[in-house]
Design an enzyme around this catalytic site. Structure first.
Site, PDB file in Angstrom:
ATOM      1  N   ASP A   1      20.753 -20.044 -14.927  1.00  0.00           N
ATOM      2  CA  ASP A   1      20.728 -20.941 -13.758  1.00  0.00           C
ATOM      3  C   ASP A   1      21.757 -22.063 -13.815  1.00  0.00           C
ATOM      4  O   ASP A   1      21.537 -23.129 -13.251  1.00  0.00           O
ATOM      5  CB  ASP A   1      19.321 -21.562 -13.627  1.00  0.00           C
ATOM      6  CG  ASP A   1      18.258 -20.478 -13.467  1.00  0.00           C
ATOM      7  OD1 ASP A   1      17.139 -20.680 -13.939  1.00  0.00           O
ATOM      8  OD2 ASP A   1      18.587 -19.420 -12.883  1.00  0.00           O
TER       9      ASP A   1
ATOM     10  N   HIS B   1      17.686 -18.379  -6.937  1.00  0.00           N
ATOM     11  CA  HIS B   1      16.674 -19.110  -7.701  1.00  0.00           C
ATOM     12  C   HIS B   1      15.752 -19.834  -6.720  1.00  0.00           C
ATOM     13  O   HIS B   1      16.253 -20.490  -5.789  1.00  0.00           O
ATOM     14  CB  HIS B   1      17.344 -20.103  -8.656  1.00  0.00           C
ATOM     15  CG  HIS B   1      16.367 -20.810  -9.541  1.00  0.00           C
ATOM     16  ND1 HIS B   1      15.741 -20.187 -10.596  1.00  0.00           N
ATOM     17  CD2 HIS B   1      15.868 -22.068  -9.492  1.00  0.00           C
ATOM     18  CE1 HIS B   1      14.911 -21.051 -11.160  1.00  0.00           C
ATOM     19  NE2 HIS B   1      14.970 -22.193 -10.516  1.00  0.00           N
TER      20      HIS B   1
ATOM     21  N   ASN C   1      22.817 -14.872  -8.295  1.00  0.00           N
ATOM     22  CA  ASN C   1      21.363 -14.952  -8.445  1.00  0.00           C
ATOM     23  C   ASN C   1      20.759 -15.827  -7.361  1.00  0.00           C
ATOM     24  O   ASN C   1      21.413 -16.730  -6.835  1.00  0.00           O
ATOM     25  CB  ASN C   1      21.005 -15.549  -9.817  1.00  0.00           C
ATOM     26  CG  ASN C   1      19.507 -15.560 -10.072  1.00  0.00           C
ATOM     27  OD1 ASN C   1      18.826 -14.552  -9.862  1.00  0.00           O
ATOM     28  ND2 ASN C   1      18.984 -16.704 -10.489  1.00  0.00           N
TER      29      ASN C   1
ATOM     30  N   GLY D   1      11.803  -6.599  -6.780  1.00  0.00           N
ATOM     31  CA  GLY D   1      13.142  -6.584  -6.184  1.00  0.00           C
ATOM     32  C   GLY D   1      13.070  -6.669  -4.672  1.00  0.00           C
ATOM     33  O   GLY D   1      13.733  -5.909  -3.946  1.00  0.00           O
ATOM     34  N   SER D   2      12.246  -7.618  -4.189  1.00  0.00           N
ATOM     35  CA  SER D   2      12.049  -7.707  -2.729  1.00  0.00           C
ATOM     36  C   SER D   2      13.363  -7.975  -1.994  1.00  0.00           C
ATOM     37  O   SER D   2      13.522  -7.585  -0.839  1.00  0.00           O
ATOM     38  CB  SER D   2      11.030  -8.792  -2.361  1.00  0.00           C
ATOM     39  OG  SER D   2      11.152  -9.883  -3.227  1.00  0.00           O
TER      40      SER D   2
HETATM   41  C1  GRF Z   1      12.795 -14.012  -6.364  1.00  0.00           C
HETATM   42  O1  GRF Z   1      11.850 -14.685  -5.571  1.00  0.00           O
HETATM   43  C2  GRF Z   1      13.908 -14.921  -6.828  1.00  0.00           C
HETATM   44  O2  GRF Z   1      13.662 -16.235  -6.451  1.00  0.00           O
HETATM   45  C3  GRF Z   1      13.907 -14.849  -8.320  1.00  0.00           C
HETATM   46  O3  GRF Z   1      13.095 -13.778  -8.681  1.00  0.00           O
HETATM   47  C4  GRF Z   1      12.176 -13.513  -7.638  1.00  0.00           C
HETATM   48  C5  GRF Z   1      11.923 -12.047  -7.605  1.00  0.00           C
HETATM   49  O4  GRF Z   1      10.769 -11.822  -6.901  1.00  0.00           O
HETATM   50  N1  GRF Z   1      15.232 -14.674  -8.815  1.00  0.00           N
HETATM   51  P1  GRF Z   1      10.413 -10.310  -6.518  1.00  0.00           P
HETATM   52  O5  GRF Z   1      10.293  -9.546  -7.819  1.00  0.00           O
HETATM   53  O6  GRF Z   1      11.529  -9.821  -5.676  1.00  0.00           O
HETATM   54  O7  GRF Z   1       9.119 -10.426  -5.775  1.00  0.00           O
END
Ligand code: GRF
Length: 186
Positions: free
Chosen positions: A144, A103, A101, A11-12
Site C-alpha cells: 500500500d 485499497h 491495487n 475477486g469481485s
Molecule cells: C477489495 O474490496 C479491495 O478493497 C481489496 O480487497 C478486496 C477484495 O474483496 N483490495 P473481494 O474478494 O473482491 O470481495
C-alpha cells in the site's frame, strides 16, 4: 492493452471490469486471471467468463513469482489489477509490469500489513474518522505504498457499523476501479 487480474478470494472487481469491457466502457483485453488460492471463487468466475485462469502458489511451484513473471511475459500482459490479492509481489513483478491495487481506505492512513478487508473498516470506525473511501494506487514492493492514482471518499454515518461501511466502500469501489484503470490507459 492486455490486462491480468490477481485475486485470492471473490475477486469481485473481476465482475466490474468484465462488465465494463463488455459494455465497451473500458478498452482492455481481459486476458488472464491468476490466484494463489485453488479454492478462490474468482477462478469459477474466470471460467464462466471464458478467461484464461491459473493457480500459482508456493505449494505448486518453488518460485511462484518467477512463474507469474514468465506467464505475464508470455501473455504479453501490460497491466495487472489486484482484486484482493493477499500475497506480496516481488520486485520482479512490480518493476516489470504496471501493477495496480484498490485499497478500501484513504491511504496513506489505514494501510500496510494486516490492513485488509474488515480490519480496515474496524480501524477507521474505532479511530472515529469522519470520512473513508477508496484508493487506487500503483503497487511497489511495500504494502500500500505505491503512487496514488485516484481516491474517492464518502462520509461515515453516525454509529455506522463495520458491515455497513464495508458495503458502501465496496459500492464506491466499483466506479473508482474503473476510473483508475481508465487513467492507466490514457
Ligand atoms: C477489495 O474490496 C479491495 O478493497 C481489496 O480487497 C478486496 C477484495 O474483496 N483490495 P473481494 O474478494 O473482491 O470481495
Amino acid at each position: 492493452m492486455n490486462l491480468a487480474v490477481f485475486a485470492s478470494h471473490n475477486g469481485s472487481a473481476l465482475d466490474v471490469i468484465y462488465t465494463a469491457i463488455e459494455k465497451g466502457e473500458l478498452q482492455f483485453n481481459l486476458k488472464l486471471v491468476i490466484s494463489n488460492n485453488s479454492d478462490a471463487k474468482v477462478l469459477k468466475k474466470a471460467k464462466n467468463y471464458n478467461i484464461k485462469h491459473t493457480v500459482i502458489n508456493a505449494k505448486l511451484f518453488e518460485s511462484p513469482d518467477l512463474v507469474i513473471f514468465e506467464l505475464l511475459k508470455r501473455e504479453n500482459i501490460a497491466c495487472v489489477f489486484l482484486a484482493g490479492y493477499m500475497k506480496k509481489l516481488s520486485l520482479l513483478i512490480t518493476r516489470n509490469f504496471k501493477v495496480i491495487n484498490s485499497h478500501p481506505a484513504l491511504l496513506p492512513k489505514f494501510g500496510g500489513n494486516g490492513m485488509y478487508g474488515r480490519f480496515v473498516h474496524e480501524a477507521v470506525i474505532k479511530n472515529k474518522e469522519k470520512v473513508s473511501g477508496v484508493t487506487i494506487h500503483e503497487v511497489n514492493e511495500n504494502y500500500d505504498e505505491g503512487k496514488i492514482i485516484l481516491q474517492k471518499s464518502l462520509e461515515i454515518h453516525p454509529n455506522e457499523t463495520v458491515e455497513k461501511l464495508e458495503e458502501r466502500i465496496k459500492e464506491l469501489e466499483k466506479s473508482t476501479i474503473l476510473e483508475g484503470l481508465q487513467q492507466c490507459l490514457n
